[in-house]
Design a protein around this motif. Structure first.
Motif, mmCIF file in Angstrom:
data_model
loop_
_atom_site.group_PDB
_atom_site.id
_atom_site.type_symbol
_atom_site.label_atom_id
_atom_site.label_comp_id
_atom_site.label_asym_id
_atom_site.label_seq_id
_atom_site.Cartn_x
_atom_site.Cartn_y
_atom_site.Cartn_z
ATOM 1 N N ARG A 112 0.863 -1.180 0.000
ATOM 2 C CA ARG A 112 0.000 0.000 0.000
ATOM 3 C C ARG A 112 0.888 1.215 0.000
ATOM 4 N N ASN A 113 0.747 2.061 -1.014
ATOM 5 C CA ASN A 113 1.602 3.235 -1.143
ATOM 6 C C ASN A 113 0.767 4.503 -1.062
ATOM 7 N N SER A 114 1.269 5.473 -0.333
ATOM 8 C CA SER A 114 0.613 6.772 -0.221
ATOM 9 C C SER A 114 1.639 7.865 -0.454
ATOM 10 N N THR A 115 1.259 8.882 -1.189
ATOM 11 C CA THR A 115 2.102 10.047 -1.412
ATOM 12 C C THR A 115 1.345 11.287 -0.955
ATOM 13 N N ILE A 116 1.958 12.066 -0.084
ATOM 14 C CA ILE A 116 1.367 13.316 0.392
ATOM 15 C C ILE A 116 2.287 14.454 -0.034
ATOM 16 N N THR A 117 1.749 15.392 -0.786
ATOM 17 C CA THR A 117 2.510 16.576 -1.184
ATOM 18 C C THR A 117 2.004 17.760 -0.365
ATOM 19 N N CYS A 118 2.907 18.362 0.406
ATOM 20 C CA CYS A 118 2.501 19.438 1.302
ATOM 21 C C CYS A 118 3.437 20.640 1.148
ATOM 22 N N SER A 119 3.051 21.753 1.731
ATOM 23 C CA SER A 119 3.809 22.990 1.568
ATOM 24 C C SER A 119 4.971 23.044 2.551
ATOM 25 N N LYS A 120 5.917 23.949 2.268
ATOM 26 C CA LYS A 120 7.071 24.094 3.151
ATOM 27 C C LYS A 120 6.679 24.613 4.529
ATOM 28 N N ASP A 121 5.475 25.181 4.652
ATOM 29 C CA ASP A 121 5.020 25.671 5.955
ATOM 30 C C ASP A 121 4.805 24.532 6.955
ATOM 31 N N THR A 122 4.758 23.301 6.456
ATOM 32 C CA THR A 122 4.560 22.152 7.347
ATOM 33 C C THR A 122 5.882 21.536 7.796
ATOM 34 N N HIS A 146 7.327 1.961 5.817
ATOM 35 C CA HIS A 146 8.469 2.607 5.175
ATOM 36 C C HIS A 146 8.123 4.060 4.921
ATOM 37 N N LEU A 147 9.149 4.932 4.953
ATOM 38 C CA LEU A 147 8.907 6.361 4.760
ATOM 39 C C LEU A 147 10.117 7.033 4.136
ATOM 40 N N LEU A 148 9.864 7.918 3.173
ATOM 41 C CA LEU A 148 10.842 8.886 2.682
ATOM 42 C C LEU A 148 10.201 10.261 2.784
ATOM 43 N N ALA A 149 10.956 11.234 3.284
ATOM 44 C CA ALA A 149 10.488 12.620 3.346
ATOM 45 C C ALA A 149 11.415 13.459 2.470
ATOM 46 N N ILE A 150 10.854 14.093 1.437
ATOM 47 C CA ILE A 150 11.661 14.741 0.399
ATOM 48 C C ILE A 150 11.312 16.220 0.309
ATOM 49 N N TRP A 151 12.305 17.055 0.588
ATOM 50 C CA TRP A 151 12.181 18.492 0.328
ATOM 51 C C TRP A 151 12.677 18.709 -1.094
ATOM 52 N N TRP A 152 11.804 19.228 -1.977
ATOM 53 C CA TRP A 152 12.092 19.216 -3.411
ATOM 54 C C TRP A 152 11.890 20.601 -4.010
ATOM 55 N N HIS A 153 12.998 21.160 -4.531
ATOM 56 C CA HIS A 153 12.940 22.427 -5.257
ATOM 57 C C HIS A 153 12.977 22.137 -6.749
ATOM 58 N N VAL A 154 11.962 22.615 -7.462
ATOM 59 C CA VAL A 154 11.847 22.386 -8.897
ATOM 60 C C VAL A 154 12.590 23.498 -9.638
ATOM 61 N N PRO A 155 13.282 23.182 -10.761
ATOM 62 C CA PRO A 155 13.997 24.225 -11.512
ATOM 63 C C PRO A 155 13.114 25.402 -11.895
ATOM 64 N N ARG A 156 13.738 26.592 -11.847
ATOM 65 C CA ARG A 156 13.122 27.850 -12.299
ATOM 66 C C ARG A 156 11.884 28.238 -11.487
ATOM 67 N N MET A 187 4.742 3.746 2.760
ATOM 68 C CA MET A 187 4.460 2.412 2.250
ATOM 69 C C MET A 187 4.210 1.450 3.395
ATOM 70 N N ASN A 188 3.262 0.527 3.174
ATOM 71 C CA ASN A 188 3.111 -0.622 4.057
ATOM 72 C C ASN A 188 3.324 -1.877 3.222
ATOM 73 N N LEU A 189 4.262 -2.714 3.644
ATOM 74 C CA LEU A 189 4.678 -3.861 2.847
ATOM 75 C C LEU A 189 3.638 -4.959 2.777
ATOM 76 N N ASP A 190 2.639 -4.921 3.664
ATOM 77 C CA ASP A 190 1.608 -5.955 3.695
ATOM 78 C C ASP A 190 0.286 -5.481 3.102
ATOM 79 N N GLY A 191 0.299 -4.294 2.502
ATOM 80 C CA GLY A 191 -0.901 -3.797 1.849
ATOM 81 C C GLY A 191 -1.928 -3.198 2.790
#
Length: 474
Positions: free
Chosen positions: A217-227, A249-259, A270-274
């Motif tokens: 089971r995969n989840s993606t949350i996109t949030c603002s830098k204010d969080t 499982h977890l990855l937390a990514i601060w991402w700056h997009v070009p321009r 992610m949860n490996l067992d769904g």
């Protein structure tokens, strides 16, 4: 071309490898150079040779070393981010890309993986048999590089590092011999290969433990830098709880997009067992943002997560104690670095990512249950967090003169801060994410370095032989 180079190429031809020997200007040569994940690693060797099997690997090594003063490099997937990691300029590259087969033995429940394969394709093959292995988390990561460098996987909290799941290596040595290394045959070499990279020979097959494949089971949350503060607290909370919930499982990514002027925070859960809900994810799920969820196989997850660079890359990594203050300090330095980059790079044309991932105490515990490895995991007795800090730009000049010095200093500033707040730093450095100026082998500890050096003997004995062991002194 030098006389030595001509001699080496003639020897490769004489060894019967002429049809897999690619010279500069040929279509296959150009394709293989361009297929490196990062433009930084796209060196132009005198020639590229692509063995099709273990015997041809041994032939290639023997042919090259017969010519005086000819150096060679070894490439598997070519996913590394720095020049010389999987290729060479003044020498010959042995490219294992044709040795990419994955097979499964239903009787032993062991998978055999070729060194030149990619994890996405390997998972897809194993899932046909209802099986899975602990391997890479991005579809275009190569098998050999990840496994010989340790291998953080989705399953590390459950089974240790990916290298801990290897039960046998088939290895072509520098003197042409082909041997197996496992707990019964050549056991010291077996241990040295678990993190020792390609200092001992060329691994031509990895035999790995498998386990049942399940949908995740995969989840993606996109949030603002204010969080950022809320995310930092949730990241530390997750790192502590995952020890007793190893299916998460977890990855937390601060991402700056070009321009652009802004950046987002992307949380990949992610949860490996769904399972759709987990107490480990509670604080993360409470963070406001745009959410996307799906249930799929691991192979399908990797098909959706393919990140090809093709640009000039610089990475640095650091591991520190799981402390909200250090996470927020890193974010503060990240924001300051964005401002500096915008003042130095035309049109703000750069991509900038700061990826945090938990390195909890269970990583060490699970690896030790499998008789350990060379990675120096004594440094992870407490819950830790690792960052991989990555910047992409368009030109070599920008990478060398702007990005590398700025990012190196930024990483050093965070490390100094972590050390200043009561020993918040950790000596552990994950080799596969390091910059060449960092010293992951030094973090392995003197005892592990001694053990790795002791597996090297002179040609003519019944022991191992390595042509590149001096790299352990770096």
């Amino acid at each position: 071309m030098t006389v030595a180079a001509e001699q080496a190429l003639a020897s490769l031809q004489h060894a019967g490898l002429g049809d897999v020997l690619y010279l500069p200007g040929s279509e296959k040569y150009n394709d293989r150079v361009a297929s490196h994940w990062s433009a930084t690693a796209q060196l132009h060797p005198w020639a590229i040779v692509q063995p099709r099997n273990t015997n041809e690997v041994a032939k290639a090594v023997n042919a090259i070393v017969t010519a005086a003063d000819v150096k060679f490099a070894v490439r598997s997937g070519g996913h590394m981010h720095w020049a010389g990691a999987a290729g060479i300029a003044d020498g010959i590259t042995i490219d294992l890309g044709l040795m990419n087969r994955t097979s499964y033995d239903a009787e032993t429940e062991i998978a055999s993986l070729g060194p030149g394969g990619y994890w996405g394709a390997s998972y897809k093959e194993l899932e046909k048999h209802g099986r899975m292995v602990a391997g890479g988390r991005e579809g275009q990561v190569g098998i050999a590089g990840l496994l010989t460098g340790g291998g953080i996987s989705y399953y590390t909290c459950r089974v240790g590092f990916a290298c801990d799941q290897v039960i046998n290596y088939q290895v072509a040595l520098a003197d042409g011999r082909i041997i197996n290394a496992n707990k019964d045959e050549n056991p010291d070499l077996f241990m040295a290969l678990k993190g020792g990279r390609n200092n001992f020979g060329i691994v031509t097959r990895f035999d790995m433990i498998t386990f049942p494949a399940r949908n995740i089971r995969n989840s993606t949350i996109t949030c603002s830098k204010d969080t950022s503060a809320q995310v930092a607290e949730a990241l530390v909370d997750f790192t502590k709880k995952v020890n007793t919930n190893p299916g998460d499982h977890l990855l937390a990514i601060w991402w700056h997009v070009p321009r652009t002027e802004e950046y987002n925070i992307v949380l990949d859960l992610m949860n490996l067992d769904g399972e759709e809900s987990s107490k480990t994810h509670e604080k993360i799920n409470a963070i406001p943002g745009k959410r996307s969820d799906f249930t799929a196989s691991v192979a399908r997850k990797l098909e959706l997560f393919v990140d090809f660079s093709g640009k000039q890359d610089t990475w640095f990594t650091l591991t520190f104690k799981a402390d909200v203050r250090i996470v927020l300090k890193t974010v503060e330095v990240f924001e300051a670095l964005i401002k500096k980059m915008k003042g130095s790079i035309p049109d703000a044309n750069f991509s900038h990512q700061l990826v945090f991932q938990p390195v909890p105490a269970c990583f060490r515990a699970r690896s030790f249950e499998r008789s350990a490895n060379m990675l120096g995991l004594d440094h992870i007795k407490e819950d830790c967090i690792q960052f991989v800090w990555a910047i992409e730009v368009e030109t070599v000049e920008l990478n060398k003169t702007v990005v590398h010095p700025l990012l190196k200093k930024a990483a050093a500033d965070v490390e100094a801060y972590a050390r200043s707040i009561g020993g918040g730093d950790s000596d552990f450095l994950y080799l596969n994410h390091c910059d060449p100026t960092q010293d992951p082998l030094g973090a392995y500890g003197e005892d592990n370095i001694r053990k790795m050096k002791e597996v090297v003997f002179l040609p003519g004995t019944d022991q191992y032989v390595s042509g590149t062991i001096e790299r352990l002194d770096r």
